[in-house]
Design a protein around this motif. Structure first.
Motif, PDB file in Angstrom:
ATOM      1  N   ASP A  24       0.772  -1.236   0.000  1.00  0.00           N
ATOM      2  CA  ASP A  24       0.000   0.000   0.000  1.00  0.00           C
ATOM      3  C   ASP A  24       0.804   1.288   0.000  1.00  0.00           C
ATOM      4  O   ASP A  24       0.320   2.331   0.431  1.00  0.00           O
ATOM      5  CB  ASP A  24      -1.015   0.025   1.176  1.00  0.00           C
ATOM      6  CG  ASP A  24      -2.027  -1.113   1.073  1.00  0.00           C
ATOM      7  OD1 ASP A  24      -2.513  -1.581   2.122  1.00  0.00           O
ATOM      8  OD2 ASP A  24      -2.314  -1.546  -0.066  1.00  0.00           O
ATOM      9  N   THR A  50      -3.771  -3.775  -0.832  1.00  0.00           N
ATOM     10  CA  THR A  50      -5.107  -3.423  -0.315  1.00  0.00           C
ATOM     11  C   THR A  50      -5.342  -4.142   1.002  1.00  0.00           C
ATOM     12  O   THR A  50      -6.343  -4.822   1.202  1.00  0.00           O
ATOM     13  CB  THR A  50      -6.245  -3.740  -1.312  1.00  0.00           C
ATOM     14  OG1 THR A  50      -6.113  -5.086  -1.770  1.00  0.00           O
ATOM     15  CG2 THR A  50      -6.200  -2.810  -2.481  1.00  0.00           C
ATOM     16  N   HIS A  74      -4.746  -0.324   4.195  1.00  0.00           N
ATOM     17  CA  HIS A  74      -5.305   0.251   2.972  1.00  0.00           C
ATOM     18  C   HIS A  74      -6.188   1.452   3.287  1.00  0.00           C
ATOM     19  O   HIS A  74      -6.194   2.453   2.579  1.00  0.00           O
ATOM     20  CB  HIS A  74      -6.104  -0.803   2.202  1.00  0.00           C
ATOM     21  CG  HIS A  74      -6.621  -0.318   0.890  1.00  0.00           C
ATOM     22  ND1 HIS A  74      -7.919  -0.486   0.476  1.00  0.00           N
ATOM     23  CD2 HIS A  74      -6.017   0.381  -0.106  1.00  0.00           C
ATOM     24  CE1 HIS A  74      -8.086   0.067  -0.717  1.00  0.00           C
ATOM     25  NE2 HIS A  74      -6.948   0.593  -1.097  1.00  0.00           N
ATOM     26  N   SER A 100      -4.093   4.370   3.817  1.00  0.00           N
ATOM     27  CA  SER A 100      -3.401   4.813   2.604  1.00  0.00           C
ATOM     28  C   SER A 100      -4.234   5.827   1.822  1.00  0.00           C
ATOM     29  O   SER A 100      -3.703   6.614   1.057  1.00  0.00           O
ATOM     30  CB  SER A 100      -3.055   3.614   1.720  1.00  0.00           C
ATOM     31  OG  SER A 100      -4.218   3.070   1.114  1.00  0.00           O
ATOM     32  N   HIS A 101      -5.537   5.768   2.004  1.00  0.00           N
ATOM     33  CA  HIS A 101      -6.378   6.774   1.339  1.00  0.00           C
ATOM     34  C   HIS A 101      -6.590   7.945   2.275  1.00  0.00           C
ATOM     35  O   HIS A 101      -7.683   8.180   2.790  1.00  0.00           O
ATOM     36  CB  HIS A 101      -7.684   6.122   0.869  1.00  0.00           C
ATOM     37  CG  HIS A 101      -7.446   5.290  -0.344  1.00  0.00           C
ATOM     38  ND1 HIS A 101      -7.146   5.851  -1.561  1.00  0.00           N
ATOM     39  CD2 HIS A 101      -7.376   3.957  -0.511  1.00  0.00           C
ATOM     40  CE1 HIS A 101      -6.927   4.884  -2.439  1.00  0.00           C
ATOM     41  NE2 HIS A 101      -7.057   3.726  -1.826  1.00  0.00           N
ATOM     42  N   ASN A 149      -2.376   7.019  -1.886  1.00  0.00           N
ATOM     43  CA  ASN A 149      -3.664   7.596  -2.234  1.00  0.00           C
ATOM     44  C   ASN A 149      -3.861   7.676  -3.743  1.00  0.00           C
ATOM     45  O   ASN A 149      -4.929   7.372  -4.250  1.00  0.00           O
ATOM     46  CB  ASN A 149      -3.790   8.986  -1.615  1.00  0.00           C
ATOM     47  CG  ASN A 149      -5.194   9.534  -1.747  1.00  0.00           C
ATOM     48  OD1 ASN A 149      -6.166   8.877  -1.400  1.00  0.00           O
ATOM     49  ND2 ASN A 149      -5.303  10.737  -2.288  1.00  0.00           N
ATOM     50  N   THR A 150      -2.839   8.093  -4.477  1.00  0.00           N
ATOM     51  CA  THR A 150      -3.005   8.232  -5.924  1.00  0.00           C
ATOM     52  C   THR A 150      -2.637   6.973  -6.691  1.00  0.00           C
ATOM     53  O   THR A 150      -2.935   6.878  -7.869  1.00  0.00           O
ATOM     54  CB  THR A 150      -2.138   9.384  -6.475  1.00  0.00           C
ATOM     55  OG1 THR A 150      -0.756   9.070  -6.242  1.00  0.00           O
ATOM     56  CG2 THR A 150      -2.476  10.709  -5.804  1.00  0.00           C
ATOM     57  N   HIS A 151      -1.999   6.017  -6.059  1.00  0.00           N
ATOM     58  CA  HIS A 151      -1.658   4.723  -6.680  1.00  0.00           C
ATOM     59  C   HIS A 151      -0.716   4.869  -7.858  1.00  0.00           C
ATOM     60  O   HIS A 151      -0.678   3.993  -8.704  1.00  0.00           O
ATOM     61  CB  HIS A 151      -2.897   4.000  -7.224  1.00  0.00           C
ATOM     62  CG  HIS A 151      -3.927   3.657  -6.213  1.00  0.00           C
ATOM     63  ND1 HIS A 151      -5.230   3.402  -6.553  1.00  0.00           N
ATOM     64  CD2 HIS A 151      -3.861   3.506  -4.882  1.00  0.00           C
ATOM     65  CE1 HIS A 151      -5.919   3.114  -5.474  1.00  0.00           C
ATOM     66  NE2 HIS A 151      -5.132   3.177  -4.440  1.00  0.00           N
ATOM     67  N   GLY A 207      -8.044   9.456  -3.772  1.00  0.00           N
ATOM     68  CA  GLY A 207      -8.635   8.606  -2.760  1.00  0.00           C
ATOM     69  C   GLY A 207      -9.969   9.124  -2.316  1.00  0.00           C
ATOM     70  O   GLY A 207     -10.593   9.934  -2.979  1.00  0.00           O
TER      71      GLY A 207
END
Lengths: 446, 740
Positions: A46, A298, A321, A324-325, A384-386, B593
């Motif tokens: 993550d 995730t 996960h 992470s957001h 967050n943006t992956h 997100g």
């Protein structure tokens, strides 16, 4: 006293003790620091606090010049190892599936979109790792939780086919150091001849079966055959009853049972046990290629259950996960952000512990760390943006093989080139790796 | 379409190349008669695999469209199509597929995605394959092979029974999970005592000091002793004559003792994985994305870890089988060698699920002559045991037909999850399974057996993703009493309910979704607050209009929630993926997100951001709206009236029920309403057929499978969703026995 007969695997409620120095019992080689001999990948899930969605700069990048830089808070646990590490900026995994965790996980060690390739650890297991009793050691901490499989695992034995890590340190210990493993203590194993006979029989039958198949299924049987050969070679090597190559492996698994193996409270202990196991297996020469996987992408791992850490909170569940957001900007007022940052620092601390263990073991005029390439990896950059375009890899060790203590800005170069460079550093003259490599990462190897 | 220009399309899922090939468009008539003419070779087409990776999620498996337009029978030229792809596709990441990628896909689409190429009578059959036994199949297989499956197994002593059973009052009984029998073979050596010394009893050097003594049985010439032990991992040794400390040759694991020797390791666990579970050390099966079952054939690869585990288990089983050999009817004292050979050949035939070839017979005879245990060990480590064969015999036209033995194997593992019984093997031997009538007869026999119920329960729990109820973390303070026994009872509820609907009630597929009742035991009944059934699991009406069929099962609801909160996304995806077989692409890059939210708001309010933000809406409109309707079912599946003190709005919206891109919408206010909507669709029963086919055949999706499923779907619909008939039809379809 009967105490003296206890195994050194701590099974009952005994408190953990620091792992003692392992006397390696190996003859000393002539050269001091020699080329790298082993690869360890340490994976955590993550991502990290990278560039935020609103455009704030990454909190993972060291600041400064190539040879004189300072570490940000997420990398602070590596301060004592800074001179032995290489940090990267701008390392990209390519644009495919850039919005996704599974997409990143598939590319992470294969450098091929969709995971349609063999991962670097498996490739090296077959080349550099082939002579060791265990060609490949894949240990996990709660990496198989809730039937996690497929793209949640990062080691690809064949295009599109992952293999699962061993999550149970007790079972892994027994497999590595037990009588069927490479550490079998003294004396020939009376069962060895029978095992060899049945393996040989199975090999013949596999050969027979293989002839009837088309290429795809042949590939799977080839893997099975290779697995048989590996186990056969290992049994033959120990069946002769040669001297034990290592003494007193010690791993703390007190309280780890089938019932507690997936309890989040136990995670730190289990990860530590697997780390110790990996180091000791390598110290004993049991393997040269290893992957340590903490959880999976995730991740539902409830990191707020880790007692004694800044993110500990028995009254509130914060999962990896979930944290992470953390939102579009780096906002310390937001709980997810604070916890996420604390979690990342914690992961780096575990990586630092791995480096500590390797650095503490003398080896041929240097230390194990000097002869190991140790790679820290996660499947996305900012959680967050992956994104996949500035991957937070860190490489440690390999003094004499790589030029350490540097911050390398590679300006968008593909990470396949890093993996290719690792292969070369270990003596595997791979021509290319993955679907986008243009040559080993320049300036990395000594 | 659901997007406007300028809004980024979702990125696309990459799928394993060989898994999904394009299939038949809905409008194309299908016949599964024999082949005619040259079909398009989908398997050889690189473009087919690329299409599956890059295009399928929006344009459909068979080009039928979905989130993107249909692309079957495209009018433009191949060159034009290649250019369109090169420049504009995939929609969210143009430039990803250029040059050779674009030309390959264009070639495939122009030649393969056409009405004529997709005709089922032109499509090549399913591939031949080898299927590695799953852990559950292996466990059931060895139990049946070595006696535990025979209910009337009599015994005089423990070693007469399957290795994990004890002998009680002359019958073999499964041993308790916390009881272990130690067995020591002195190999002719005369001993006065043998005792167990380990971490349980402080490593005593003598029996008087607390060593656990084994007793000698002159008939078997073995020392044995059975003890109840605490769960966990413990080290031990056997002490001979209170003097010689030896490792237990029958231990499955050992660890260094610190003195250059080895201690034996015993692991006992009542939650599974204990010493007596034959598959305790086996790696878990890989389940590819979108494949909820443990039976994915192409995804399993045997590694050294597998081999180590197989070797150790096979060794124990072989030792046991060797000890049990004298019970096999033969004149052992008169012709030991001949009996050994015969016994080995018999075990091999049952283990390989077919007779040995002459070459194999010679090899196993030689092994039996040398040592019985070795021969048996070899059988159990053989690929002929570990893989079940679906390779068939060449018919001369490039096709293969499964042998009767392979049919028996597939029938047994599909319907019972275990190795063929004696009757099935006999039917194979007589050639009964070479024809449809014999196949149907045996399939019906298997379906009528209680084992088919249990296997269907296994299928159901995997289909619905409910296994995670056993392991998912839940906050003990928020959900007290959600202990292991409750979790097990809730998993059982789903198995028992589905089996009951299909086998007892004559209910069809729709009933699985809409039933106003469930099947619970006392523990699960207490969890839900339902009236407890008497004497075993029983039907319990819901009666309150709040739940319906599997929608109301805590196994599902707990598996689709977090440790401390619900997840409308996971529940919405559950309906889409598990019930409707609708896959959605992953989030696009830079989607970001979850925006800032008020932590005191309800779950619904927090997630409403997805459907508000246009970048998220294009996919989340299909997910969240469905999931919101479950909000009155809490993270462990209990009913709740409020969330954090707020009233709950559990209105749900089900967009595009039949087919993503169909632009329909339906709202619902209760779970039973949702259940009726889903049950009344065409997509749900078709998805069920697809899921059962996946489970049974071990193949995620294939062109041939798709053709076979057309007929299955039709019959399923015509029969009113008769699941038993579907199970039969899946095995009776021609596609099952003819391969390439």
């Amino acid at each position: 006293m009967s105490l003296s007969r206890r195994a050194f695997l701590r099974l009952g409620g005994a408190a953990a003790v620091a792992a003692p120095f392992l006397s390696l019992g190996r003859r000393a080689d002539a050269a001091a620091a020699g080329p790298a001999r082993r690869l360890i990948v340490f994976y955590f899930p993550d991502g990290v606090v990278g560039p935020s969605q609103d455009g704030e700069p990454s909190l993972w990048d060291p600041t400064g010049s190539e040879t004189s830089f300072s570490l940000p808070v997420q990398l602070a646990p590596l301060e004592r190892h800074k001179a032995r590490c290489v940090f990267f900026r701008g390392l990209s995994m390519g644009p495919t599936d850039q919005g996704s965790h599974p997409g990143g996980a598939k590319k992470l060690l294969t450098a091929v979109d969709g995971g349609n390739g063999v991962s670097i650890d498996q490739r090296l297991a077959a080349s550099v790792g082939a002579g060791a009793p265990f060609r490949h050691l894949y240990l996990g901490a709660q990496a198989n939780q809730n039937n996690a499989s497929g793209d949640k695992h990062i080691s690809y034995v064949a295009p599109g086919i992952t293999t699962a890590p061993e999550d149970d340190p007790v079972a892994a210990f027994a497999r590595l150091f037990g009588s069927a493993g490479g550490g079998g203590g003294g004396g020939g194993d009376p069962r060895a001849p029978r095992r060899l006979t049945v393996i040989d029989n199975a090999g013949q039958e596999l050969d027979q079966l293989r002839r009837e198949l088309d290429t795809r299924d042949q590939r799977r049987l080839d893997l099975h055959l290779e697995a048989l050969r590996e186990v056969e070679a290992r049994i033959m090597a120990t069946a002769g009853g040669g001297p034990a190559t290592c003494d007193h492996p010690v791993v703390d698994t007190s309280g780890v049972t089938a019932a507690t193996l997936y309890a989040p409270e136990r995670f730190p202990q289990i990860l530590r046990a697997q780390t110790d196991l990996m180091v000791q297996a390598m110290a004993c020469g049991l393997t040269k290629v290893g992957v340590l996987q903490g959880s999976h992408h995730t991740s539902e791992l409830i990191m707020s259950r880790f007692a004694g850490t800044p993110m500990y909170d028995p009254g509130f569940d914060m999962r990896s996960h979930q944290a992470s957001h953390y939102g579009p900007h780096h906002d310390p007022a937001r709980r997810e952000y604070r916890d996420y940052l604390a979690q990342r620092v914690w992961w780096v601390k575990q990586f630092a512990y791995l480096l500590d263990q390797l650095a503490a073991r003398p080896e041929d005029g240097g230390t194990m760390l000097d002869h190991s390439l140790v790679l820290l990896a996660t499947e996305v950059c900012d959680g967050n943006t992956h994104r996949h375009d500035d991957m937070p890899f860190v490489l440690a060790g390999g003094a004499g093989t790589i030029r350490p203590g540097r911050l390398l800005d590679v300006g968008g170069r593909r990470h396949a080139d890093l993996l290719l460079a690792l292969a070369h550093g270990l003596g595997d003259p791979l021509g290319s790796f993955g679907d986008a490599s243009s040559g080993p990462l320049p300036g990395l190897l000594a | 379409m659901h997007y406007a220009t300028g809004v980024r399309r979702p990125s696309l899922v990459s799928l394993a190349r060989w898994l999904a090939l394009a299939s038949l468009a809905w409008l194309i008539a299908c016949s599964d008669d024999g082949p005619s003419g040259d079909g398009f070779d989908f398997a050889a087409s690189a473009g087919a695999a690329r299409y599956a990776e890059l295009c399928q999620v929006c344009h459909g498996e068979a080009g039928e469209g979905g989130l993107g337009p249909a692309v079957v029978d495209l009018a433009m030229s191949e060159a034009e199509l290649a250019e369109v792809i090169d420049v504009t596709m995939p929609k969210n990441d143009p430039g990803r597929c250029t040059g050779a990628c674009a030309t390959e896909i264009a070639a495939f689409m122009k030649r393969g995605l056409t009405s004529s190429a997709l005709r089922c009578d032109a499509v090549p059959p399913s591939a031949r394959q080898l299927r590695l036994l799953t852990r559950r199949e292996y466990r059931a297989t060895v139990q049946d092979l070595f006696g535990a499956g025979a209910p009337a197994m009599t015994c005089a002593r423990a070693t007469d029974c399957a290795y994990r059973d004890g002998c009680a009052a002359g019958r073999c009984e499964p041993s308790a999970c916390d009881r272990h029998t130690f067995v020591y073979d002195p190999q002719g050596r005369g001993l006065r005592s043998v005792h167990v010394a380990g971490s349980w009893n402080g490593w005593p050097g003598t029996v008087a000091a607390g060593g656990w003594a084994l007793t000698y049985d002159a008939a078997t010439q073995l020392w044995t002793g059975s003890f109840t032990l605490p769960e966990g991992d413990d080290a031990y040794k056997l002490v001979l004559d209170e003097r010689d400390w030896v490792a237990d040759p029958r231990a499955t694991a050992s660890i260094p003792d610190g003195f250059g020797g080895m201690n034996s390791l015993l692991r006992l666990s009542c939650s599974g994985g204990g010493a007596d579970d034959p598959v305790a050390g086996f790696p878990a099966e890989a389940r590819p994305a979108g494949f909820p079952f443990d039976t994915a054939a192409a995804a399993q690869a045997v590694t050294a870890t597998h081999v180590d585990a197989y070797l150790a288990t096979a060794e124990r089983l072989a030792d046991h089988a060797a000890a049990a050999a004298p019970a096999w009817p033969c004149d052992w004292s008169g012709d030991r060698a001949g009996c050994a050979r015969g016994y080995v050949a018999d075990v091999a035939r049952r283990a390989f699920r077919r007779p040995l070839t002459d070459l194999e017979r010679a090899r196993y005879d030689a092994l039996a002559d040398a040592d019985l245990g070795t021969a048996l060990h070899a059988i159990l480590i053989s690929p002929n045991f570990l893989y079940r064969s679906e390779l068939g015999v060449a018919q001369g036209d490039g096709r293969y037909r499964l042998t009767g033995w392979e049919v028996a194997t597939a029938l047994s593992y599909t319907l019972w999850g275990t190795t063929p019984d004696a009757a099935l093997l006999t039917a194979a031997e007589r050639g009964d399974l070479d024809g449809a009538a014999g196949l149907e007869r045996e399939a019906r026999r298997l379906l009528a057996d209680p084992r088919a119920r249990a296997q269907l329960g296994t299928f159901a729990l995997q289909w619905l993703g409910g296994e995670a109820v056993l392991t998912a973390d839940k906050r003990p303070d928020l959900f007290p009493g959600f202990d292991d026994a409750t979790r097990a009872a809730l998993a059982r509820e789903t198995r028992d309910f589905v089996s009951h609907v299909v086998f007892d009630g004559g209910g069809g597929f729709a009933e699985l979704l809409t039933a106003d009742y469930t099947v619970v035991d006392a523990t699960a009944a207490r969890f839900y607050g339902l009236a407890a059934p008497t004497g075993g699991p029983g039907v319990a009406p819901y009666g309150d209009g709040r739940r319906a069929g599997v929608f109301g099962h805590a196994s599902v609801l707990a598996s689709t929630a977090h440790s401390d909160q619900t997840s409308p996304i996971r529940r919405g995806l559950w309906v889409r993926r598990n019930l409707l077989c609708q896959e959605l692409p992953p989030p696009p890059p830079f989607a970001g997100g979850v925006p800032d939210v008020d932590p005191n708001a309800t779950t619904r309010d927090r997630f409403a951001q997805h459907t508000a933000n246009p970048a998220c809406r294009s996919c989340h409109q299909y997910i969240d709206g469905v999931g919101f309707g479950f909000e009155q079912l809490d993270p462990v599946g209990r009913w709740r009236d409020t969330e954090q003190g707020h009233p709950i709005d559990a209105t749900g919206e089900l967009t595009d029920l039949e087919h993503l891109g169909s632009e329909t919408s339906a709202t619902y206010r209760t779970i039973p309403e949702l259940a009726r909507l889903v049950a009344g669709s065409r997509a749900a029963p078709a998805c069920f057929v697809r899921q059962y086919y996946r489970f049974a055949r071990g193949v995620q999706d294939s062109l041939a499978g798709r053709c076979a499923r057309r007929a299955l779907e039709q019959r399923f619909a015509d029969s009113g969703g008769d699941v038993r008939q579907l199970m039969l039809d899946t095995l009776l379809s021609r596609d099952f026995v003819v391969r390439r």
